[in-house]
Design a protein around this motif. Structure first.
Motif, PDB file in Angstrom:
ATOM      1  N   GLU A   1      -7.838  38.642   1.777  1.00 23.22           N
ATOM      2  CA  GLU A   1      -6.674  39.431   1.433  1.00 23.22           C
ATOM      3  C   GLU A   1      -6.834  40.616   0.639  1.00 23.22           C
ATOM      4  OE1 GLU A   1      -3.779  38.618   2.744  1.00 23.22           O
ATOM      5  OE2 GLU A   1      -3.756  36.652   3.418  1.00 23.22           O
ATOM      6  N   LYS A   2      -7.389  41.578   1.175  1.00 26.33           N
ATOM      7  CA  LYS A   2      -7.955  42.597   0.532  1.00 26.33           C
ATOM      8  C   LYS A   2      -6.954  43.507  -0.215  1.00 26.33           C
ATOM      9  CE  LYS A   2     -11.500  45.509  -0.562  1.00 26.33           C
ATOM     10  NZ  LYS A   2     -10.973  46.802  -0.846  1.00 26.33           N
ATOM     11  N   ASP A   3      -5.860  43.640   0.409  1.00 30.49           N
ATOM     12  CA  ASP A   3      -4.971  44.582  -0.173  1.00 30.49           C
ATOM     13  C   ASP A   3      -4.401  43.839  -1.659  1.00 30.49           C
ATOM     14  OD1 ASP A   3      -2.742  46.765  -0.639  1.00 30.49           O
ATOM     15  OD2 ASP A   3      -1.360  45.108  -0.409  1.00 30.49           O
ATOM     16  N   ALA A   4      -4.053  42.532  -1.541  1.00 26.01           N
ATOM     17  CA  ALA A   4      -3.605  41.858  -2.464  1.00 26.01           C
ATOM     18  C   ALA A   4      -4.797  41.727  -3.971  1.00 26.01           C
ATOM     19  CB  ALA A   4      -3.229  40.278  -2.430  1.00 26.01           C
ATOM     20  N   ILE A   5      -5.907  41.592  -3.317  1.00 23.09           N
ATOM     21  CA  ILE A   5      -6.978  41.389  -4.440  1.00 23.09           C
ATOM     22  C   ILE A   5      -7.265  42.707  -5.114  1.00 23.09           C
ATOM     23  CG2 ILE A   5      -9.637  41.243  -4.540  1.00 23.09           C
ATOM     24  CD1 ILE A   5      -9.527  39.329  -2.196  1.00 23.09           C
ATOM     25  N   ASP A   6      -7.290  43.936  -4.154  1.00 23.32           N
ATOM     26  CA  ASP A   6      -7.176  45.443  -4.733  1.00 23.32           C
ATOM     27  C   ASP A   6      -6.179  45.577  -5.870  1.00 23.32           C
ATOM     28  OD1 ASP A   6      -9.375  46.065  -3.383  1.00 23.32           O
ATOM     29  OD2 ASP A   6      -8.322  47.253  -1.802  1.00 23.32           O
ATOM     30  N   ARG A   7      -5.066  45.089  -5.714  1.00 24.47           N
ATOM     31  CA  ARG A   7      -4.024  45.187  -6.531  1.00 24.47           C
ATOM     32  C   ARG A   7      -4.233  44.643  -7.851  1.00 24.47           C
ATOM     33  NH1 ARG A   7       1.222  43.193  -3.997  1.00 24.47           N
ATOM     34  NH2 ARG A   7       1.861  44.165  -5.792  1.00 24.47           N
ATOM     35  N   GLY A   8      -4.658  43.409  -7.572  1.00 20.58           N
ATOM     36  CA  GLY A   8      -4.844  42.587  -8.800  1.00 20.58           C
ATOM     37  C   GLY A   8      -6.089  43.245  -9.454  1.00 20.58           C
TER      38      GLY A   8
END
Length: 637
Positions: free
Chosen positions: A577-584
């Motif tokens: 879940e790259k987008d969620a991880i990046d935002r985190g």
């Protein structure tokens, strides 16, 4: 690589370096890490009471405790169980009691505000049993309203359906000395002597000193308590003296050389109260060691004096070491070597209370504190094994032998349900939580998803093994514990974010193929509760209201847990879940302070769900570092 990606890589590297430097700067010379473990003001209030009972209050800086209590009072007049909870009745009554014992008059503005808060919520009669118990010690509540616990329970054989070992380790170590106190029902005269009549909403003359009834079958316990009280009044308690002697012996045998009992403030306070009721002298070495042990739990600053509920050096050290290794530090770095050797020296090679129900296991675990021979725990032991596996020590043979001993012990601690509990085996007599005495609902230590996940993560990360049947039972347990939304309950951390992160870390290592659907559902749940600012947070109120699962203001520690879980899920299934991880990650980068630290006001540790919470002051430091390090390892190659 795009410019944005390069910038992000550079920012992550800088954040990791700053965090590592900070953690290295606070390592103790002996090799361990240890910072404050915060709870609520009842710890300090009860210690004030204890020193008043023993007459040792003049030898401690309790005037600074007054400053601390005043600072912790909130604008609504009350004191909190955890940050932002709106104030808690029992906590506020105990803080008010302590201030009055310290000489603060009723006319003081802080006392007026507190009194208004307390009376609006029902006053003393609506407080928990343990608050009423402390008030009874100084004549501010009647012992008639306190449950009776017959001392003959100390004499029940192992073959009996109930013994003291059916209680959780923390309940047991706190309750055995109370058998003495509840039998004697003392009323101590303090200096100053106080009353709290002003805190009874119904008026002090109208109080009904009785146990609450629920109008269901559990009222049988209240009827039974009435029978116990009648037997006490008629002096017809069987084996009373034998039970009291057994309780005294039990307490004395479990005092550490350092004076500690159980490694927790309630057990230490209650043991000292029990000795006071047995007329031990304040100069007795057992009492003196106990009081000194309490002093070591205190934190004194220039103007405040406050009490920790426990100390956590083993836990802190192992988790910091893992974060440093995860963030790229070489396994033989001198700081890691010192930490690893310190941990090896803390391995417990004595039999403790766990051996009463576990007849197969041999010693070889770790406890939470500096010293706690009788109560090592599975969670700490698993984390220490992972920390040691990640570092290279001069004596690798000794390290591997210590790890093997621990894994063997943990294997014997698997519960009937297939999972692992914290301190004991098959400690699941849930009916104990229905007793009038048990209004904190913390009388047992059943297997939980988060501790079970820690064990499986230990096995998977270290290429360690237990027999296939035991592994299968554990996996089935975790599968059955998954909530309909896809998350897992967190017993020892707040709450479903903690539990879900831990289980995803475990399943991705030991069962990514067979449990891929469970992993996907857990990851999807984490993504669903990400906050608009990119972080994650969950309120302690989620223990009381499951509708609040995964909801709360973002914190560094809970954001890190979510990232750790999502990265693990991606490694297990190949679907990140790259987008969620990046935002985190961007949330962590944006909230890191100039000295490499993160700050959070919220409590993210759990003592007793719904009743007692903790703030580990290192959680907001090492968990973000772990998340950043694992992110760098996966996405910055």
């Amino acid at each position: 690589m795009q410019t944005q990606d390069r910038t992000n890589v550079s920012s992550v590297e800088a954040a990791i370096a700053a965090s590592q430097n900070y953690l290295l700067s606070i390592q103790y010379p002996d090799g361990y890490w240890w910072v404050e473990l915060e709870s609520n003001v009842t710890m300090m209030a009860e210690v004030v009471l204890l020193h008043k009972v023993w007459g040792t209050d003049k030898t401690r800086p309790l005037h600074k405790a007054e400053t601390y209590l005043r600072r912790e009072q909130r604008s609504h007049g009350g004191w909190e169980l955890f940050y932002g909870d709106g104030g808690n009745l029992s906590t506020s009554v105990e803080a008010y009691m302590a201030l009055k014992l310290l000489g603060v008059p009723e006319t003081d503005r802080a006392m007026k505000n507190a009194r208004d808060f307390i009376l609006e919520r029902g006053g003393i009669s609506k407080t928990r049993i343990f608050t009423k118990f402390h008030l009874a010690l100084i004549g501010c509540y009647s012992w008639r309203g306190i449950p009776s616990i017959p001392p003959w329970i100390m004499l029940l054989p192992e073959s009996f359906p109930f013994t003291i070992y059916e209680m959780s380790s923390w309940a047991r170590s706190s309750t055995v000395p109370l058998l003495i106190v509840f039998d004697r029902k003392p009323v101590f005269i303090t200096d100053p002597a106080i009353t709290l009549d002003e805190l009874y909403a119904e008026g002090a003359g109208n109080v009904k000193f009785e146990l609450p009834r629920s109008s269901d079958w559990t009222d049988l316990f209240v009827i039974l308590d009435d029978a116990f009280k009648l037997a006490e009044n008629l002096n017809l308690v069987p084996f009373r003296q034998e039970g009291l002697k057994a309780a005294e012996k039990w307490v004395l045998e479990r005092q550490e050389e350092t004076g500690d009992w159980g490694g927790i403030i309630p057990a230490m306070l209650n043991s000292l109260l029990g000795l006071r009721c047995l007329d031990y002298d304040v100069a007795d070495p057992i009492v003196e060691r106990g009081l000194q042990a309490l002093d070591r739990f205190a934190i004194e600053t220039e103007d405040t004096y406050r009490m920790q509920p426990c100390v956590s050096p083993v836990w802190d050290t192992a988790l910091v070491m893992r974060s440093l290794v995860d963030s790229g530090m070489t396994p033989n770095h001198p700081a890691l070597v010192r930490g690893g050797e310190w941990l090896l020296d803390k391995q417990i090679l004595d039999y403790g209370d766990w051996a009463v129900k576990n007849k197969q296991g041999k010693p070889g675990a770790w406890a939470f504190e500096f010293v706690n021979r009788f109560y090592p725990d599975v969670d700490d032991s698993a984390v220490v094994v992972m920390a040691l596996n990640g570092v290279q020590l001069p004596n690798e043979k000794l390290k591997q032998a210590a790890i093997a001993r621990t894994v063997a012990w943990i294997a014997t601690m698997q519960c009937q349900g297939g999972g692992w509990a914290a301190f004991d085996l098959n400690n699941n007599a849930d009916w104990l939580n229905l007793l009038p005495y048990a209004d904190l609902k913390a009388m047992i230590d059943p297997n939980t998803a988060d501790v079970t996940a820690r064990v499986l993560e230990m096995l998977g990360s270290g290429n360690l093994s237990i027999d296939n049947h035991s592994l299968s039972r554990a996996l089935d347990y975790l599968k059955n514990e998954q909530e309909p939304e896809g998350c897992w309950f967190g017993r020892w951390g707040v709450n479903y974010i903690y539990g879900t992160s831990g289980v995803l870390a475990a399943l991705s290592l030991v069962a990514p193929q067979s449990h891929g659907n469970n992993i996907d559902r857990g990851a999807a749940w984490l993504v669903s509760c990400q906050n608009p600012d990119g972080g994650w947070g969950e309120t302690c109120f989620s223990y009381d209201n499951p509708a609040l699962k995964g909801q709360g203001n973002s914190t560094a520690s809970q954001t890190a847990w979510a990232i750790i879980g999502l990265i693990a899920a991606g490694e297990g299934t190949g679907k990140f879940e790259k987008d969620a991880i990046d935002r985190g990650i961007n949330y962590l980068l944006a909230t890191q302070q100039s000295d490499g630290t993160w700050d959070e006001a919220y409590f993210t540790g759990t003592g007793f769900p719904g009743h007692f919470y903790l703030k580990y002051h290192l959680y907001q430091q090492h968990f973000p570092l772990t998340a950043l390090g694992r992110y760098q390892a996966i996405f910055s190659k």
